[in-house]
Motif scaffolding. Structure first.
Motif, PDB file in Angstrom:
ATOM      1  N   SER A   1       0.954  -1.206  -0.061  1.00 63.59           N
ATOM      2  CA  SER A   1       0.145   0.025   0.147  1.00 63.59           C
ATOM      3  C   SER A   1       0.844   1.258  -0.090  1.00 63.59           C
ATOM      4  N   PHE A   2       0.361   2.311  -0.259  1.00 62.25           N
ATOM      5  CA  PHE A   2       1.053   3.493  -0.618  1.00 62.25           C
ATOM      6  C   PHE A   2       1.510   4.108   1.033  1.00 62.25           C
ATOM      7  N   ASN A   3       2.495   4.452   1.196  1.00 63.59           N
ATOM      8  CA  ASN A   3       3.280   5.293   2.561  1.00 63.59           C
ATOM      9  C   ASN A   3       4.230   5.935   1.903  1.00 63.59           C
ATOM     10  N   PRO A   4       4.127   7.333   2.309  1.00 63.76           N
ATOM     11  CA  PRO A   4       5.328   8.277   1.838  1.00 63.76           C
ATOM     12  C   PRO A   4       6.669   8.024   2.498  1.00 63.76           C
ATOM     13  N   LEU A   5       6.636   6.995   3.484  1.00 65.51           N
ATOM     14  CA  LEU A   5       7.804   6.667   4.288  1.00 65.51           C
ATOM     15  C   LEU A   5       8.575   5.640   3.839  1.00 65.51           C
ATOM     16  N   ILE A   6       7.978   4.897   2.864  1.00 67.82           N
ATOM     17  CA  ILE A   6       8.820   3.880   2.373  1.00 67.82           C
ATOM     18  C   ILE A   6       9.682   4.170   1.621  1.00 67.82           C
ATOM     19  N   SER A   7       9.863   5.202   0.666  1.00 67.73           N
ATOM     20  CA  SER A   7      10.833   5.653  -0.007  1.00 67.73           C
ATOM     21  C   SER A   7      11.911   6.439   0.634  1.00 67.73           C
ATOM     22  N   ARG A   8      11.771   6.581   2.065  1.00 70.32           N
ATOM     23  CA  ARG A   8      12.762   7.122   2.742  1.00 70.32           C
ATOM     24  C   ARG A   8      13.656   6.150   3.439  1.00 70.32           C
ATOM     25  N   LEU A   9      13.221   4.782   3.129  1.00 69.71           N
ATOM     26  CA  LEU A   9      14.123   3.704   3.709  1.00 69.71           C
ATOM     27  C   LEU A   9      15.266   3.497   2.787  1.00 69.71           C
ATOM     28  N   ASN A  10      16.257   3.354   3.192  1.00 68.01           N
ATOM     29  CA  ASN A  10      17.771   3.304   2.439  1.00 68.01           C
ATOM     30  C   ASN A  10      17.904   1.873   2.110  1.00 68.01           C
ATOM     31  N   GLY A  11      18.217   1.555   0.874  1.00 66.10           N
ATOM     32  CA  GLY A  11      18.514   0.302   0.344  1.00 66.10           C
ATOM     33  C   GLY A  11      17.293  -0.879   0.490  1.00 66.10           C
ATOM     34  N   PHE A  12      15.983  -0.402   0.644  1.00 69.34           N
ATOM     35  CA  PHE A  12      15.369  -1.640   0.718  1.00 69.34           C
ATOM     36  C   PHE A  12      14.152  -1.362  -0.368  1.00 69.34           C
ATOM     37  N   SER A  13      13.618  -2.618  -0.763  1.00 71.85           N
ATOM     38  CA  SER A  13      12.622  -2.778  -1.597  1.00 71.85           C
ATOM     39  C   SER A  13      11.987  -4.044  -1.476  1.00 71.85           C
ATOM     40  N   GLY A  14      10.647  -4.243  -2.055  1.00 71.01           N
ATOM     41  CA  GLY A  14      10.033  -5.432  -1.843  1.00 71.01           C
ATOM     42  C   GLY A  14       8.977  -5.141  -0.784  1.00 71.01           C
ATOM     43  N   ASN A  15       8.674  -6.459  -0.129  1.00 74.60           N
ATOM     44  CA  ASN A  15       7.428  -6.339   0.696  1.00 74.60           C
ATOM     45  C   ASN A  15       7.437  -7.155   1.825  1.00 74.60           C
ATOM     46  N   ASP A  16       8.879  -7.332   2.441  1.00 77.58           N
ATOM     47  CA  ASP A  16       9.090  -7.973   3.893  1.00 77.58           C
ATOM     48  C   ASP A  16       9.643  -7.047   4.541  1.00 77.58           C
ATOM     49  N   PRO A  17       9.083  -6.391   5.360  1.00 80.71           N
ATOM     50  CA  PRO A  17       9.593  -5.586   6.387  1.00 80.71           C
ATOM     51  C   PRO A  17      10.790  -6.146   7.510  1.00 80.71           C
ATOM     52  N   SER A  18      10.875  -7.467   7.440  1.00 77.55           N
ATOM     53  CA  SER A  18      11.687  -8.196   8.273  1.00 77.55           C
ATOM     54  C   SER A  18      13.295  -8.103   7.560  1.00 77.55           C
ATOM     55  N   LYS A  19      13.117  -7.536   6.432  1.00 81.15           N
ATOM     56  CA  LYS A  19      14.459  -7.391   5.763  1.00 81.15           C
ATOM     57  C   LYS A  19      15.081  -5.985   6.004  1.00 81.15           C
ATOM     58  N   ILE A  20      14.384  -5.191   6.912  1.00 83.71           N
ATOM     59  CA  ILE A  20      14.911  -3.870   7.066  1.00 83.71           C
ATOM     60  C   ILE A  20      15.857  -4.040   8.276  1.00 83.71           C
ATOM     61  N   SER A  21      17.066  -3.550   8.326  1.00 86.37           N
ATOM     62  CA  SER A  21      17.786  -3.728   9.476  1.00 86.37           C
ATOM     63  C   SER A  21      17.549  -2.994  10.765  1.00 86.37           C
ATOM     64  N   SER A  22      17.909  -3.277  11.943  1.00 79.76           N
ATOM     65  CA  SER A  22      17.593  -2.497  13.139  1.00 79.76           C
ATOM     66  C   SER A  22      18.237  -1.178  13.018  1.00 79.76           C
ATOM     67  N   LYS A  23      19.335  -1.172  12.427  1.00 77.59           N
ATOM     68  CA  LYS A  23      20.000   0.113  12.095  1.00 77.59           C
ATOM     69  C   LYS A  23      19.033   1.103  11.268  1.00 77.59           C
ATOM     70  N   GLU A  24      18.650   0.509  10.089  1.00 80.89           N
ATOM     71  CA  GLU A  24      17.685   1.454   9.574  1.00 80.89           C
ATOM     72  C   GLU A  24      16.420   1.597  10.042  1.00 80.89           C
ATOM     73  N   TRP A  25      15.910   0.707  10.932  1.00 74.49           N
ATOM     74  CA  TRP A  25      14.916   1.267  11.537  1.00 74.49           C
ATOM     75  C   TRP A  25      15.038   2.344  12.967  1.00 74.49           C
ATOM     76  N   GLU A  26      16.130   2.146  13.256  1.00 71.55           N
ATOM     77  CA  GLU A  26      16.390   3.382  14.238  1.00 71.55           C
ATOM     78  C   GLU A  26      16.703   4.645  13.503  1.00 71.55           C
ATOM     79  N   ARG A  27      17.180   4.737  12.483  1.00 74.17           N
ATOM     80  CA  ARG A  27      17.476   5.940  11.813  1.00 74.17           C
ATOM     81  C   ARG A  27      15.890   6.470  11.213  1.00 74.17           C
ATOM     82  N   ILE A  28      15.194   5.840  10.534  1.00 72.16           N
ATOM     83  CA  ILE A  28      14.149   6.163  10.161  1.00 72.16           C
ATOM     84  C   ILE A  28      13.147   6.552  11.314  1.00 72.16           C
ATOM     85  N   SER A  29      13.438   6.050  12.642  1.00 73.55           N
ATOM     86  CA  SER A  29      12.327   6.464  13.690  1.00 73.55           C
ATOM     87  C   SER A  29      12.962   7.762  14.185  1.00 73.55           C
ATOM     88  N   THR A  30      14.330   7.947  14.177  1.00 74.61           N
ATOM     89  CA  THR A  30      14.862   9.270  14.755  1.00 74.61           C
ATOM     90  C   THR A  30      14.541  10.300  13.833  1.00 74.61           C
TER      91      THR A  30
END
Length: 296
Positions: free
Chosen positions: A209-238
């Motif tokens: 689904s559309f979410n404007p924050l998806i494009s701000r995730l570095n180096g991520f594509s696909g539909n499996d959020p478990s592939k997003i590193s904890s470091k990237e989660w920390e960055r986007i959360s900050t």
């Protein structure tokens, strides 16, 4: 509605929470008087804040207090407070919910939202006095829908349109406080839109689904959020927190311009603490998931 404009109960006195709950119950009663159970299903903390904000500012003389039972509390009576702002907030809640449901139907073909929007408009209403506000809400939600269908990642513009819708709702009447009330609504609207995007990020990734924050995730594509590193989660959360802090600060600045004494500590609890509940809840949930994945 979203339900993010709520109190932080842990930082409230018992008597303050009881007072907040009286206005919440009063709003529920006003929704029931307007639309019955289908109206009460749209009950939100967001509009309870609006009732208390307008009540604190204008201090109406027509407040009604009483005891009642309801579907949620059938075995014991509880206190409620109603005034003309309870009815105004109930009307705004129904109108905003109606157009939000239509928007969800048009964007995602959610049949239940379509049915609920139709149910909300059953019966005769005198919403003609809100014609300007209704047009504003409808127009801004349509603009958001258009940008989302285009896949726009302009978070400032997307959140700004929702802010403008809430600004129109918060500006109760054309008087000396109109601009400050509108600005409180505008910055709260931006805050809520961005927080909702952050809260729904994993779900929207999975559903594509559309979410404007998806494009701000570095180096991520696909539909499996478990592939997003904890470091990237920390960055986007900050990053999200920093953006939210800007809106929260502007909102608080405008609020403090208003000459409110009645229940001001409850309102401050919401603006300085309660609105952050959703952010920390979402972040905590993700931290827990990331920890479980690391253990595996």
């Amino acid at each position: 509605m979203f339900g993010y404009i709520a109190v932080n109960q842990q930082e409230m006195k018992y008597k303050e929470y009881d007072e907040y709950h009286r206005y919440y119950c009063g709003l529920c009663k006003s929704l029931g008087e307007c639309k019955g159970v289908r109206g009460q299903l749209s009950l939100s903390y967001d509009m309870t804040f609006l009732v208390m904000l307008l009540t604190g500012l204008y201090e109406p003389a027509d407040e009604i207090t009483g005891m009642r039972r309801c579907a949620a509390h059938p075995f014991s009576k509880h206190e409620y407070i109603q005034n003309k702002y309870s009815q105004y907030a109930a009307d705004m809640n129904i109108i905003l919910t109606y157009y939000k449901c239509l928007d969800d139907w048009q964007d995602e073909r959610k049949a239940l939202r379509k049915l609920y929007s139709c149910a909300l408009m059953l019966g005769r209403d005198d919403f003609s006095k809100y014609e300007v506000k209704i047009q504003l809400i409808k127009d801004r939600l349509e603009k958001i829908g258009e940008l989302e269908s285009e896949g726009s990642n302009d978070l400032d513009k997307l959140s700004g349109y929702f802010g403008e819708a809430l600004a129109g709702i918060f500006a109760y009447t054309n008087d000396e406080w109109e601009k400050s009330l509108a600005r409180v609504g505008f910055h709260l609207g931006k805050f809520v839109y961005i927080l909702d995007a952050y809260d729904d990020l994993e779900k929207d990734i999975k559903k594509k689904s559309f979410n404007p924050l998806i494009s701000r995730l570095n180096g991520f594509s696909g539909n499996d959020p478990s592939k997003i590193s904890s470091k990237e989660w920390e960055r986007i959360s900050t990053w999200v927190k920093e953006v939210l802090m800007l809106s929260a600060a502007e909102c608080a600045k405008e609020f403090e311009k208003l000459p409110i004494i009645k229940n001001v500590e409850i309102l401050r609890n919401i603006l300085y603490s309660g609105i952050w509940n959703g952010y920390y809840r979402a972040m905590s949930k993700r931290d827990k998931k990331n920890g479980e994945q690391c253990e595996k």
